[in-house]
Scaffold this active site. Structure first.
Site, short mmCIF file in Angstrom:
data_model
loop_
_atom_site.label_atom_id
_atom_site.label_comp_id
_atom_site.label_asym_id
_atom_site.label_seq_id
_atom_site.Cartn_x
_atom_site.Cartn_y
_atom_site.Cartn_z
N HIS A 1 12.31 6.55 -17.36
CA HIS A 1 11.51 6.88 -18.54
C HIS A 1 10.02 6.84 -18.17
O HIS A 1 9.58 5.92 -17.47
CB HIS A 1 11.74 5.86 -19.66
CG HIS A 1 13.14 5.86 -20.20
ND1 HIS A 1 13.51 6.60 -21.30
CD2 HIS A 1 14.26 5.20 -19.81
CE1 HIS A 1 14.79 6.40 -21.57
NE2 HIS A 1 15.27 5.55 -20.67
N HIS B 1 17.98 8.39 -14.62
CA HIS B 1 16.65 8.81 -15.05
C HIS B 1 15.70 7.64 -15.08
O HIS B 1 16.11 6.48 -15.16
CB HIS B 1 16.72 9.45 -16.45
CG HIS B 1 17.25 8.52 -17.50
ND1 HIS B 1 18.60 8.35 -17.74
CD2 HIS B 1 16.62 7.68 -18.36
CE1 HIS B 1 18.77 7.46 -18.69
NE2 HIS B 1 17.58 7.03 -19.09
N TYR C 1 24.86 5.66 -16.42
CA TYR C 1 25.58 4.71 -17.26
C TYR C 1 26.24 5.40 -18.45
O TYR C 1 25.77 6.44 -18.91
CB TYR C 1 24.65 3.58 -17.74
CG TYR C 1 23.42 4.04 -18.50
CD1 TYR C 1 23.46 4.23 -19.87
CD2 TYR C 1 22.22 4.25 -17.84
CE1 TYR C 1 22.34 4.65 -20.56
CE2 TYR C 1 21.08 4.67 -18.52
CZ TYR C 1 21.15 4.86 -19.88
OH TYR C 1 20.03 5.28 -20.57
N ARG D 1 24.95 9.07 -19.17
CA ARG D 1 23.59 9.56 -18.95
C ARG D 1 23.36 9.81 -17.47
O ARG D 1 23.67 8.95 -16.65
CB ARG D 1 22.54 8.52 -19.39
CG ARG D 1 22.38 8.19 -20.86
CD ARG D 1 21.97 9.33 -21.78
NE ARG D 1 21.11 10.39 -21.26
CZ ARG D 1 19.79 10.33 -21.14
NH1 ARG D 1 19.12 9.27 -21.54
NH2 ARG D 1 19.09 11.35 -20.67
N TYR E 1 20.41 -1.90 -18.03
CA TYR E 1 19.04 -2.28 -18.41
C TYR E 1 18.97 -3.77 -18.68
O TYR E 1 19.92 -4.36 -19.24
CB TYR E 1 18.61 -1.56 -19.68
CG TYR E 1 18.30 -0.10 -19.53
CD1 TYR E 1 17.00 0.33 -19.28
CD2 TYR E 1 19.30 0.86 -19.63
CE1 TYR E 1 16.70 1.68 -19.16
CE2 TYR E 1 19.01 2.22 -19.51
CZ TYR E 1 17.71 2.61 -19.28
OH TYR E 1 17.43 3.95 -19.16
#
Lengths: 199, 250
Positions: free
Chosen positions: B169, B167, B154, B164, B115
């Protein structure tokens, strides 16, 4: 008219199940994502009636939650919403919505107005209040609370929501007065856990 | 005091009622997701009546959406690395009705699973051509569409070797405070589902499936981008057949 036929047609309408909630996670504040530069300011500084609403978001041991997102939704100072589903009409320009990411000390703030009381369908009156959505890493769904105002003792005493909660915890829903506005800390857990609502 | 703030006593307020859908959602105190331990409320939630503040909500319009907000691949001088994908679908309510003209916000990791956020310590490369945030409005039929790249998985330190699943959000407002929803869209067949306590926090397997998009060959852009379809269902108004009849009579 033949209701039995029309009902069977309506019954064939698909009713899909809702999408589950997931946590907002720790990264919602990446550039251009959820926090907006004007998010905490429901109206410009110096506007008539403007007041500051601020507080801290705290966890179960009283530590600040520095990666939360607080959203508020409220009526204007006349008790009006700019929304088509308000059966009383939509006569306000007040946006009613604010959004603020919490800071390193869990702090958040909004520049807003104190709303007026609101009528309810059963004829009672809700005291001035601000609805709050709390989002954070570690919260798998939003939690909701309400901010009431300390300078409305009569309205608060008659409020149907405040009257229904545990009197020992009622104060967790009432802000405290400060020189230039109000303070409302949100405690996610612990002995003085804020009252949270299922809406 | 203007009397119109209270309304005439004779005008009884009639408000919509949104269905409660607790069975769809995770329990706040899901132990396996360790961040819940000090952050999830422990006292029972109090039932809040759905009055004016609950059945209204922010009306957020096109002023919140910039020209390139719906296309996460054109927000910088160059193109981001990764597999281009279209993500599109419909926002509906649980009465099956489209939710038109409502804001949809998305954010995600880049193709390497990183991110653009100071708090992300995963030692994977940032992509100078990818921020990872987007927004758009649904059209009059509740449809939305983003162009982006497929995010990477990640690691996240929740438990030993925790990863995770990939995905995106999603943040949705609907038209009422009651409908506010934050969720995550997952990709079909991800081998990481079984060990992810956030995905598994939704206990009902059928409900978990509602967070997984579908590969959508028909919406691919030939020679350019693959496509995934993801419908999002918000709480409906608990409409009975009779109420629907009355709507139809206008």
């Amino acid at each position: 008219m033949d209701h039995s036929n029309r009902r069977s047609e309506a019954a064939s309408v698909v009713h899909p199940a809702t999408t589950p909630s997931q946590t907002v996670g720790p990264f919602f504040a990446l550039p251009g994502a959820l926090p907006w530069p004007d998010g905490p300011e429901l109206l410009p500084a110096g506007s008539p009636g403007a007041t500051l609403l601020r507080g801290r978001l705290l966890d179960g041991i009283g530590d600040p939650v520095p990666d939360g997102l607080i959203e508020i939704w409220q009526a204007d100072e006349r008790g009006r919403f700019a929304h088509p589903d308000d059966p009383r009409g939509t006569s306000t320009d007040f946006p009613g919505f604010g959004r603020c990411a919490t800071g390193p000390d869990g702090e958040f703030w909004f520049r807003t107005v104190k709303p007026a009381s609101l009528p309810t369908p059963d004829g009672s009156e809700e005291a001035p209040h601000v609805n709050v959505t709390v989002l954070a890493r570690g919260l798998l769904a939003r939690v909701v609370t309400r901010i009431y105002f300390p300078d409305e003792p009569t309205a608060n005493a008659a409020d149907p929501v405040l009257s229904a909660v545990d009197p020992a915890r009622r104060d967790t829903l009432v802000a405290t007065a400060e020189a230039d506005g109000y303070r409302f800390d949100i405690r996610l857990q612990g002995d003085d856990e804020t009252i949270f609502f299922a809406v | 005091m203007p009397t119109d703030s209270i309304g005439k006593p004779a005008d009884r307020l009639i408000l919509p009622e949104y269905e409660r859908d607790d069975a769809s959602h995770p329990a706040l105190d899901t132990e396996e997701y360790h961040s819940t331990s000090l952050r999830s409320p422990r006292r029972p939630l109090q039932l809040l009546p759905q009055n004016l503040t609950e059945i209204t909500g922010p009306v957020l319009g096109h002023e919140r959406v910039g020209d390139t907000d719906h296309d996460l691949t054109v927000q910088h001088a160059g193109e981001p690395l990764g597999e281009r994908i279209v993500v599109s679908g419909q926002v509906l309510d649980s009465d099956g009705k489209p939710v038109p003209h409502t804001l949809v916000e998305v954010w995600q990791a880049n193709a390497a699973g990183r991110y653009r956020h100071a708090g992300d310590r995963h030692p994977a490369p940032l992509d100078p051509n990818f921020s990872g945030a987007g927004r758009c409005m649904t059209d009059e039929n509740g449809h939305y569409r983003f162009m982006t790249i497929k995010p990477g998985a990640y690691p996240w330190r929740n438990h030993d070797n925790a990863w995770r699943p990939a995905h995106i959000h999603f943040s949705l407002f609907g038209r009422a405070f009651t409908q506010r929803l934050i969720t995550q869209m997952y990709f079909p067949g991800d081998p990481l589902f079984y060990q992810d306590p956030i995905f598994q926090s939704v206990r009902d397997p059928k409900a978990r499936e509602r967070m997984i998009c579908e590969f959508d060959l028909d919406s691919t852009i030939p020679e350019w981008a693959l496509s995934y379809h993801f419908d999002i269902v918000l709480r409906g108004r608990h409409a009975t057949p009779f109420e629907e009849d009355e709507d139809d009579e206008d």
